[in-house]
Design an enzyme around this catalytic site. Sequence first.
Site, PDB file in Angstrom:
ATOM      1  NE  ARG A  44      -3.544   0.277   2.556  1.00  0.00           N
ATOM      2  CZ  ARG A  44      -4.583   0.726   2.862  1.00  0.00           C
ATOM      3  NH1 ARG A  44      -5.516  -0.439   2.786  1.00  0.00           N
ATOM      4  NH2 ARG A  44      -5.322   1.845   2.756  1.00  0.00           N
ATOM      5  CG  ASP A 178       4.696 -26.224   9.373  1.00  0.00           C
ATOM      6  OD1 ASP A 178       5.791 -26.004   9.770  1.00  0.00           O
ATOM      7  OD2 ASP A 178       3.787 -26.812   9.925  1.00  0.00           O
ATOM      8  CG  HIS A 179       9.047 -21.734   9.525  1.00  0.00           C
ATOM      9  ND1 HIS A 179       8.055 -21.358  10.507  1.00  0.00           N
ATOM     10  CD2 HIS A 179      10.258 -21.723  10.240  1.00  0.00           C
ATOM     11  CE1 HIS A 179       8.640 -21.378  11.688  1.00  0.00           C
ATOM     12  NE2 HIS A 179       9.936 -21.506  11.740  1.00  0.00           N
ATOM     13  CE  LYS A 183      12.462 -24.660  11.930  1.00  0.00           C
ATOM     14  NZ  LYS A 183      13.399 -23.664  12.681  1.00  0.00           N
ATOM     15  CG  HIS A 241       5.598 -24.813  13.671  1.00  0.00           C
ATOM     16  ND1 HIS A 241       5.379 -24.424  12.140  1.00  0.00           N
ATOM     17  CD2 HIS A 241       5.629 -23.683  13.966  1.00  0.00           C
ATOM     18  CE1 HIS A 241       5.342 -23.364  11.961  1.00  0.00           C
ATOM     19  NE2 HIS A 241       5.615 -22.543  13.144  1.00  0.00           N
ATOM     20  CE  LYS A 346      14.345 -21.455  18.328  1.00  0.00           C
ATOM     21  NZ  LYS A 346      12.844 -21.134  18.266  1.00  0.00           N
TER      22      LYS A 346
HETATM   23  C1  BG6 Z   1       6.432 -19.327  14.179  1.00  0.00           C
HETATM   24  C2  BG6 Z   1       5.477 -18.812  15.496  1.00  0.00           C
HETATM   25  O1  BG6 Z   1       5.380 -20.057  13.406  1.00  0.00           O
HETATM   26  O2  BG6 Z   1       7.576 -20.114  14.748  1.00  0.00           O
HETATM   27  C3  BG6 Z   1       6.263 -18.220  16.409  1.00  0.00           C
HETATM   28  O3  BG6 Z   1       4.374 -17.910  15.030  1.00  0.00           O
HETATM   29  C4  BG6 Z   1       7.707 -18.877  16.676  1.00  0.00           C
HETATM   30  O4  BG6 Z   1       5.753 -17.760  17.503  1.00  0.00           O
HETATM   31  C5  BG6 Z   1       8.269 -19.580  15.673  1.00  0.00           C
HETATM   32  O5  BG6 Z   1       8.469 -18.062  17.567  1.00  0.00           O
HETATM   33  C6  BG6 Z   1       9.404 -20.378  15.865  1.00  0.00           C
HETATM   34  O6  BG6 Z   1      10.311 -20.851  14.731  1.00  0.00           O
HETATM   35  P1  BG6 Z   1      11.838 -21.195  14.917  1.00  0.00           P
HETATM   36  O7  BG6 Z   1      11.985 -21.585  13.426  1.00  0.00           O
HETATM   37  O8  BG6 Z   1      12.397 -20.043  15.418  1.00  0.00           O
HETATM   38  O9  BG6 Z   1      11.639 -22.401  15.731  1.00  0.00           O
END
Ligand code: BG6
Length: 483
Positions: A44, A178-179, A183, A241, A346
């Site tokens: 936009r 779905d990312h 991976k 995920h 993490k």
């Molecule tokens: C996303 C979520 O799909 O995945 C986030 O919306 C989350 O809340 C993230 O932090 C985690 O992804 P990754 O690749 O860092 O494990």
Amino acid sequence: MDDMTFVLFGASGDLAKRKIYPALYNLYVEGKMPSSLSVVGLGRRPYSQEDFREIIKESLSTFSRREADPSHMEEFLESFRYFIFDAMEPQSYADLKAFIEERETEKSIPQNRLFYLSVAPSLVEPITASLQKSGITETDGWKKLIVEKPFGSDLHTARHLNAELRKAFDEEEIFRIDHYLGKPMVQNLESLIRPNPILKSLWNHDQIANVQITASETVGVGTRAGYYDKSGAIRDMVQNHLLQLVMMTALHHPEKLSAKQIEEKKSAIMEALRPVDEGNIQQDVVRGQYEEGEVDAQSVVGYQEEDGVEEGSNNDTYFAARLYIDNEYWKGIPFYIRTGKRLAQKSTRIIIEFKNEVEDEPDSEGATSNLLLIEINPNESIGLRVNLKDDGNEKFEPAYVNFTKNLDEQPEAYENLLNDAMAGNATYFAHWNEVELSWQWIQPILEAFEADDLPLHTYHAGSQGPEAAEKLLNEDGFTWWEV
Ligand code: BG6
């Protein structure tokens, strides 16, 4: 790869800057782009072409895993054009159609069009409908649609959304991202067993004691409370995920599978997933919410005190569950899954725990279960835990055999996914059947959460999560492996 037009909705958005431009750049450097490509970025804001180029350059210098090389920047940026666009305005689509066609003629590109909707969920339906209405999707070549999560917010809305998308695109033309499936270590799961007889011989219910899948994060809700306070960990991480990780782990097969077979097997796994209902939900599901605490030596506030979180919110920032896949391979083997924000580390990992057959034998002091460790994030590694005699040769202690991939050489999830979508390979995308089955499995849990039928356990920020999640495993004689 076919020459094509890549139409990017949300060209000045966060995802485009953090993931999409860097992914396109790295694919370009690796020679994985079509020889003639037109990228039309829509937004936009009244940016000039020069402004747009600056946005892309900045995105590359901030987020690309590979340093942007000025000597070929001109050639890379030549494909990109910005187009000012209002998604709710019919005239915008007519103008866009003319703009795409003009670039197709100029660059001799056949009418192959890929539409990437990197936009707010509420815009996905109206944009798809307008693309069809305006005739942009009527092409002499192919058309494809990439959509981001969330795909609906429950079973009903997901079905509705899918029905709407299917009015304009066939299932084979829809690529649901779905990312996690992009991976590299997750993609490895599909072929982990076949070439490894060591694993193949152990991969059965006589040998495996349990499977533990963890996706823990140290971050809190951050600036996303508006979205997260309604979605919770269950919609944000579990429906997509975590269940994809369950499917990919359970998807072992002695032979190479085709994309179609993988899709069918994944659906079969979801169909075999034992339903959660009022009979087992209290025993098998744990929900939690973080309180104040310390993460990475910094004090942080509790979820209730975060900006934008509704007063008294009972939203879940943590989820754990015990699952059973009632099929021939996994019968009787518990899968424990957990995810949460503001946890101690993490880490995304899958641990296969093997049965400890020497536990009660004499002269086995110290021997613990063998583990296969698959680390997905932040490192990508595969490891084994075995028992070795200690220095005094008296008892056993664990030893680790570990292989870690060199992350600098690993493609980012979005590189893999964009490359596959452009090439038309849907293997690592979420197919409708499995998405629908995931929502179907999740739905009773959503309803129990909404009715507040389940206790909301609190946990301190920086901890391993609520104690109730530990009990899930203790009841079965196991414990989460915090390795
Ligand atoms: C996303 C979520 O799909 O995945 C986030 O919306 C989350 O809340 C993230 O932090 C985690 O992804 P990754 O690749 O860092 O494990």
